[in-house]
Scaffold this active site. Structure first.
Site, PDB file in Angstrom:
ATOM      1  N   GLU A   1       0.822  -1.226   0.000  1.00 40.12           N
ATOM      2  CA  GLU A   1       0.000   0.000   0.000  1.00 40.12           C
ATOM      3  C   GLU A   1       0.852   1.272   0.000  1.00 40.12           C
ATOM      4  OE1 GLU A   1      -2.799  -0.669  -0.831  1.00 40.12           O
ATOM      5  OE2 GLU A   1      -2.793  -2.765  -0.218  1.00 40.12           O
ATOM      6  N   GLY A   2       1.999   1.206  -0.641  1.00 36.22           N
ATOM      7  CA  GLY A   2       2.950   2.311  -0.657  1.00 36.22           C
ATOM      8  C   GLY A   2       3.936   2.126   0.481  1.00 36.22           C
TER       9      GLY A   2
END
Length: 565
Positions: A424-425
Site C-alpha cells: 500500500e505504498g
C-alpha cells in the site's frame, strides 16, 4: 503460544474515560457486545488456523488458487455472521456501525490471523471506491455482493516495470461497441487476486485508454470481475483473466500474492477517463489505514505473548539479589524495557486510531475532520507498521531462543509483520506524502491545526517532555514548509519527520490517558499511568535526535559520490 486476549475492555475504557467528547452519542453497550463477539470469532475460529495456514500456504492448481485447509470454511462463517457488512452503508446491505467498530475488529483479526484479514480488508476498500466513483448501474450490480462478502475485491496496480511510479504502467483498456472495455496486460503483487473463498472476485485495475496522455494523468480505473454477472446478478461465464503464478514470500503465506494476466478481459470504467488514480486513491487510503491497524494488531499479539512468557520463564535473579532460586525474567530491567516499549505503542496507538476512526465518520460532512484524516493517514500507515514490526522483534527477543523457533508463534509474527511496511505504498512513500502534500495542505495550516489540539491538552495537563517534543515538531514543520521547494530537502527529512510526528501524536494520547487515570488504583489506570511515565521518560526523548537529523539537511546524503555506495 499463549492464548490471545482481545482488548475489548481496553477499547471501551478509552471511549468511556479518555475520548469522552468525541465519543458522545455512541451506543457503547451495543458496541461492547459486537466487539466481544468479534473477539470470540477471532480467537476461536481464526487463531487456530494461523500457524497451520502459514505452514501449508496457498497453491496454484490448474489456474485456480487454493487457500489452506480451514480458510474457506472460516470465511463462510465470517460471511454468515455478517462481519463483512459491519461498517458498510445500510443502502447496500451494511450494518452502518461506526468505523471504530471496524477498526477494533480489524485489530483483533490481524492479531490472530494476519493473512485472513487481507481478504475482507481489500473487499471493503473496493466497495468504498465503487460507492464513491462508479456509475449507479455498477453500484447496484456489485455493491450488495461485495458488502455481504459473497463476492471479494482486489486492486491491481503494480506491474513489473511500474511499482511506485505508476506513470510507467502499460496495461491497456480498449473500448468495445457495447460500452465496456477490453483489458489486456499483466500485474504483479496482487494480494488475493484469485482464491477459493468467495464466489466471485472483483478487480479494480489501473489501465490506459487508447487516447491516454502519458504519465499518471493518463491512467483510468476499470472494474474487471473474475466471473461476468448473468441476468440475475449471479456469477456467469469466466472472464479472460487468470493467476499465472504465486509469489514465494517471507510471510503471509496463507494470503495469495498473485501474478495476474488479463487477456482481453471485459470491464467497465470507474470514474472519469484518465482520472483513475484519483478514484483508486479512495481504495488506497482506506487500505493504508487498514494496514496501519494490522501493525497495531501484530504488536498487541506480540506484547501479550512476550509478557506471558516473561511472567513464567524462570531465569536468573533480579538486580540486588545474589542468591536464591531463579526468578521470572520479568524482574530484569531490559525485559521490562522491551515490554514497556511495546505497550508504549499499543495503548496510545489504539487510542489515536479510535480518535481517527471517529474523524473518519465525520469526514464526509466536516472539512476539518476530513483534513485530520488526510494528515494522519500516512502517519498511521507508516509509523504503526514500523512499530508493529519492531514490537514483533522485541517480543521475539524477550523469548530469546524460544522466540526463534516456530512453535511459539513470534517467528511467524516477525515474518508476517514485515509486509505491512511495504505494501500500500512503502513507508518511505508515506513519509514523502506527509512532507510534500500534507504539510502544504490548507495553505500550510493543516498540521498546525493538529498541533493546536496537542497544545490545548498540554494546557489542561502540563508535561514538559511533550512540550519540548511538540516545540521540535513545530520547528521542523516550519523548516520544511520553508525549504519544501528545494529538490532534496523533503526526501532527506521525510522518514525522521514522520517518526517525530508519530511520537508527538502518541504523546498526545498518553497525556489524555494519564489524565483520565488520575491517582486511581484501578488496574487499567495503573497501567496507563505507569506506561505513560515510561513513554515520556524513555521513548519521547527520541524526538531530540530526530529533530537534529531533520535540521542536518540533505548534504550528507547527496554529497557522497556513487562509489561510496
Amino acid at each position: 503460544m499463549p492464548a490471545y486476549e482481545p482488548p475489548v475492555s481496553e477499547v471501551l475504557s478509552v471511549l468511556r474515560e479518555v475520548l469522552v467528547p468525541e465519543a458522545e452519542g455512541l451506543d457503547l453497550p451495543t458496541l461492547e457486545a459486537v466487539l466481544a463477539e468479534g473477539g470470540r470469532f477471532a480467537t476461536r475460529v481464526l487463531a487456530p488456523l494461523n500457524a497451520s495456514g502459514d505452514a501449508e500456504g496457498c497453491r496454484l492448481e490448474q489456474g485456480a488458487v487454493r487457500t489452506p485447509a480451514g480458510f474457506p470454511e472460516a470465511y463462510r462463517q465470517f460471511v454468515a455472521a455478517g462481519w463483512p457488512a459491519l461498517s458498510q452503508p445500510e443502502r447496500w446491505g451494511g450494518q452502518a456501525m461506526p468505523r471504530l467498530a471496524q477498526l477494533a475488529l480489524d485489530e483483533m483479526i490481524a492479531a490472530t490471523n494476519f493473512s485472513f484479514g487481507l481478504f475482507p480488508g481489500l473487499t471493503r476498500g473496493a466497495a468504498e471506491a465503487i460507492a464513491r466513483h462508479a456509475a449507479p448501474e455498477l453500484q447496484e450490480r456489485y455493491l450488495p455482493q461485495l458488502v455481504s462478502g459473497a463476492w471479494a475485491g482486489a486492486m491491481a496496480l503494480t506491474e513489473a516495470q511500474a511499482g511506485t511510479d505508476l506513470g510507467l504502467l502499460a496495461t491497456r483498456a480498449e473500448p468495445r461497441r457495447d460500452g465496456s472495455l477490453s483489458v489486456t496486460g499483466s500485474k504483479i503483487f496482487i494480494t488475493a487476486g484469485d482464491h477459493d473463498l468467495a464466489e466471485n472476485i472483483v478487480h479494480l485495475v489501473l489501465a490506459r485508454l487508447p487516447d491516454a496522455p502519458p504519465g499518471v494523468r493518463g491512467i483510468s480505473l476499470v472494474l474487471v470481475p473474475k466471473f461476468l454477472p448473468d441476468d440475475q446478478g449471479r456469477p456467469g461465464r469466466r472472464n479472460a483473466m487468470a493467476a499465472g503464478a504465486l509469489e514465494r514470500k517471507m510471510g503471509i503465506h496463507a494470503s495469495p500474492t498473485c501474478v495476474m494476466h488479463y487477456d482481453g478481459a471485459e470491464g467497465w470504467l470507474v470514474g472519469a477517463p484518465h482520472r483513475g488514480l484519483a478514484a483508486m486513491f479512495t481504495m488506497m487510503n482506506a487500505e493504508r489505514l487498514f494496514v496501519g491497524i494490522q501493525g497495531l494488531g501484530i504488536a498487541e499479539a506480540a506484547g501479550q505473548a512476550a509478557a506471558d512468557y516473561a511472567r513464567t520463564r524462570l531465569q536468573g535473579r533480579p538486580p540486588g539479589v545474589a542468591a536464591g532460586p531463579p526468578q521470572p525474567i520479568l524482574a530484569h530491567p531490559d525485559v521490562r524495557r522491551m515490554l514497556l516499549t511495546i505497550r508504549g505503542f499499543t495503548t496510545a496507538g489504539r487510542a489515536l486510531a479510535l480518535w481517527l476512526a471517529m474523524q473518519l465518520d465525520r469526514a464526509e460532512e466536516d472539512a476539518e475532520a476530513e483534513g485530520m484524516v488526510a494528515l494522519l493517514t500516512p502517519v498511521v500507515k507508516a509509523a504503526f507498521t514500523d512499530w508493529g514490526f519492531e514490537a514483533a522483534v522485541l517480543g521475539q527477543q524477550v523469548l530469546g531462543g524460544h522466540g526463534y523457533v516456530r512453535e511459539n508463534g513470534l517467528e511467524q509474527m516477525v515474518r508476517d509483520a514485515r509486509i505491512a511496511q511495504l505494501y500500500e505504498g512503502t513507508n518511505g512513500v508515506q513519509a514523502m506524502d506527509l512532507v510534500t502534500r500534507k504539510l502544504a495542505a490548507e495553505g500550510g495550516a493543516l498540521p498546525h491545526r493538529f498541533f493546536a489540539l496537542v497544545r490545548a491538552a498540554l494546557q489542561a495537563a502540563p508535561e514538559p517532555a511533550l512540550t519540548e517534543a511538540l516545540n521540535r515538531l513545530e520547528a521542523a514543520t516550519r523548516h520544511l514548509q520553508r525549504k519544501g521547494a528545494e529538490p532534496a530537502e523533503p526526501g532527506a527529512a521525510a522518514a525522521e519527520y514522520l517518526r517525530l510526528f508519530a511520537l508527538v501524536s502518541l504523546g498526545w494520547m498518553w497525556l489524555r490517558l494519564r489524565a483520565a487515570a488520575g491517582p486511581s488504583g484501578l488496574p487499567h489506570h495503573r497501567r496507563w499511568r505507569q506506561a505513560a511515565d515510561f513513554f515520556f521518560a524513555r521513548l519521547l526523548p527520541q524526538s531530540a535526535g530526530l529533530a537534529a537529523a531533520i535540521a542536518a539537511g540533505p548534504a550528507t546524503l547527496m554529497v557522497p559520490a556513487e562509489d561510496v555506495f
